[in-house]
Design an enzyme around this catalytic site. Structure first.
Site, PDB file in Angstrom:
ATOM      1  N   HIS A 142      33.781  -9.481 -46.136  1.00 33.58           N
ATOM      2  CA  HIS A 142      34.959 -10.360 -46.164  1.00 33.58           C
ATOM      3  C   HIS A 142      36.222  -9.532 -46.423  1.00 33.58           C
ATOM      4  CE1 HIS A 142      32.850 -14.067 -45.758  1.00 33.58           C
ATOM      5  NE2 HIS A 142      32.271 -14.048 -46.941  1.00 33.58           N
TER       6      HIS A 142
ATOM      7  N   HIS B 124      27.955  -8.053 -48.294  1.00 33.29           N
ATOM      8  CA  HIS B 124      28.535  -9.260 -47.679  1.00 33.29           C
ATOM      9  C   HIS B 124      29.980  -9.467 -48.150  1.00 33.29           C
ATOM     10  CE1 HIS B 124      28.232 -13.646 -46.406  1.00 33.29           C
ATOM     11  NE2 HIS B 124      29.172 -13.744 -47.336  1.00 33.29           N
ATOM     12  N   GLU B 125      30.227  -9.389 -49.447  1.00 36.79           N
ATOM     13  CA  GLU B 125      31.577  -9.639 -49.969  1.00 36.79           C
ATOM     14  C   GLU B 125      32.556  -8.550 -49.507  1.00 36.79           C
ATOM     15  OE1 GLU B 125      32.191 -12.455 -50.987  1.00 36.79           O
ATOM     16  OE2 GLU B 125      30.215 -13.172 -51.597  1.00 36.79           O
TER      17      GLU B 125
ATOM     18  N   TYR C 111      24.984 -17.517 -42.928  1.00 37.05           N
ATOM     19  CA  TYR C 111      24.411 -18.413 -43.939  1.00 37.05           C
ATOM     20  C   TYR C 111      22.905 -18.545 -43.727  1.00 37.05           C
ATOM     21  CZ  TYR C 111      28.458 -20.983 -45.980  1.00 37.05           C
ATOM     22  OH  TYR C 111      29.552 -21.388 -46.668  1.00 37.05           O
TER      23      TYR C 111
ATOM     24  N   HIS D 181      32.518 -15.762 -41.846  1.00 32.59           N
ATOM     25  CA  HIS D 181      31.085 -16.044 -41.753  1.00 32.59           C
ATOM     26  C   HIS D 181      30.645 -16.161 -40.306  1.00 32.59           C
ATOM     27  CE1 HIS D 181      31.175 -17.711 -46.064  1.00 32.59           C
ATOM     28  NE2 HIS D 181      30.576 -16.538 -46.062  1.00 32.59           N
TER      29      HIS D 181
END
Ligand code: ZN
Length: 346
Positions: free
Chosen positions: A197, A193-194, A254, A203
């Site tokens: 980014h 996930h990071e 999320y 998101h």
């Protein structure tokens, strides 16, 4: 003052994709003895500083007006996104020019965002525990996208995986050394996930058309964390004309219990039902989006952008719709054109 602590419980099976996600997270609420410790399923939400809530402020970055939290001298957006202070401004800067106008101040508020030649350079802090999280996450990205991750040997732009109080990253290539912080509770999935980014993904639930797909339950959100759920769609645009569906399976989505103060969901489908999130792998939509940004030719000009998705390109966050680019202004959506690295009004 309420102090919240996220405790990650990480069973060995956490990396397997299944509908009964074995990852369980607990929120411990201090100074509120009447509140039971909640065992929240699927609370897969990365947070940079889980123990602290900073002051809310508004900044401009890549053409977006972002509500951020100012904590430990950093601007934090939506929990785990770090906004580079040197590229954020307190008032809007010109990022889109009239036809024929000569661009100025190109360095202000801009980020090149892309990793050139589909190559991401990285290094790992020697003190980072469980480095296999990083190696496994990198292998997953390389196996599924056109990106290549190369251990830094003197390159000036690179990701630095380092311990932190939570999981966090910048969005896109910002120039210089950019940290991805990984607390010991950040899993391989959170690392994927990071990295998402760091290669340019925002998101999933902040898509402009998210209100067509999900419902935010503001009453259940922890005090001081509500800005994490705002998008510029909440500035009045209903997004109805965008039809591409929100990807609930995205690793950038999320969980329904993100920043819940009471164990009740903060996000549901529009009909009120729950959905499950995963932190196991890139979804097909994630892969499509990443390969649109990083095509075979090196990215940035690929014709394969996904309609309905947002991208940060040449310092501006823009929406792909009907194979054209749109930028959201206070007058609504306006079409923009990219020419020689500068955006112009169409
Ligand atoms: Zn995130």
């Amino acid at each position: 003052m309420k102090k919240l602590k996220l405790i990650f419980v990480l069973p060995a099976l956490a990396f397997l994709a299944c509908s009964e996600d074995p990852v369980s997270d607990q929120i411990e609420t201090e100074n509120e003895p009447q509140t039971q410790t909640k065992n929240l399923n699927n609370a897969n939400t990365e947070v940079a500083f889980p123990d602290e809530v900073g002051a809310k402020t508004e900044i401009y970055y890549t053409g977006l007006k972002l509500p951020v939290e100012s904590v430990n001298g950093q601007y934090v957006y939506q929990g785990d996104i770090i906004i580079p202070k040197s590229k954020a401004t307190k008032s809007p800067v010109k990022l889109v020019y009239e036809k024929g106008e000569t661009p100025q101040n190109k360095s202000v508020g801009r980020t090149s965002a892309y990793w050139k030649d589909n190559t991401v350079y990285y290094d790992i802090d020697g003190s980072l525990p469980n480095k296999d999280r990083v190696y496994d996450a990198i292998s997953h990205w390389e196996a599924n996208t056109n990106l290549e991750f190369v251990k830094r040997s003197g390159q000036s732009n690179y990701i630095y995986f380092t311990p932190g109080s939570g999981c966090s990253s910048y969005v896109g290539m910002i120039g210089g050394k950019q940290n991805i912080t990984l607390a010991s509770g950040c899993t391989t999935g959170s690392t994927i996930h990071e990295i998402g980014h760091a290669v340019g993904l925002w998101h999933e639930q902040s898509r402009v058309d998210r209100d067509n797909h999900i419902k935010i339950h503001w009453d259940n959100i922890q005090t001081g964390r509500d800005y994490n759920f705002e998008t510029y769609a909440s500035a009045g645009y209903d997004g109805e004309e965008f039809t591409t569906s929100l990807d609930f399976n995205s690793i950038m989505m999320y969980s329904p219990y993100s920043f819940s103060k009471n164990g009740e969901p903060t996000i549901t489908r529009r009909d009120g039902s729950l959905y499950s999130v995963q932190r196991s792998e890139l979804s097909n939509g994630d892969i499509q989006g990443a390969n649109a940004m990083y095509g075979g030719s090196g990215g940035g000009t690929s014709p394969n952008y996904v309609n309905g998705e947002e991208y940060t390109i040449a310092g501006l966050t823009v929406l792909r719709y009907n194979d054209k680019w749109y930028y959201y202004t206070r007058w609504g959506w306006r079409q923009v054109l990219l020419k020689d690295g500068t955006w112009y009004w169409a």
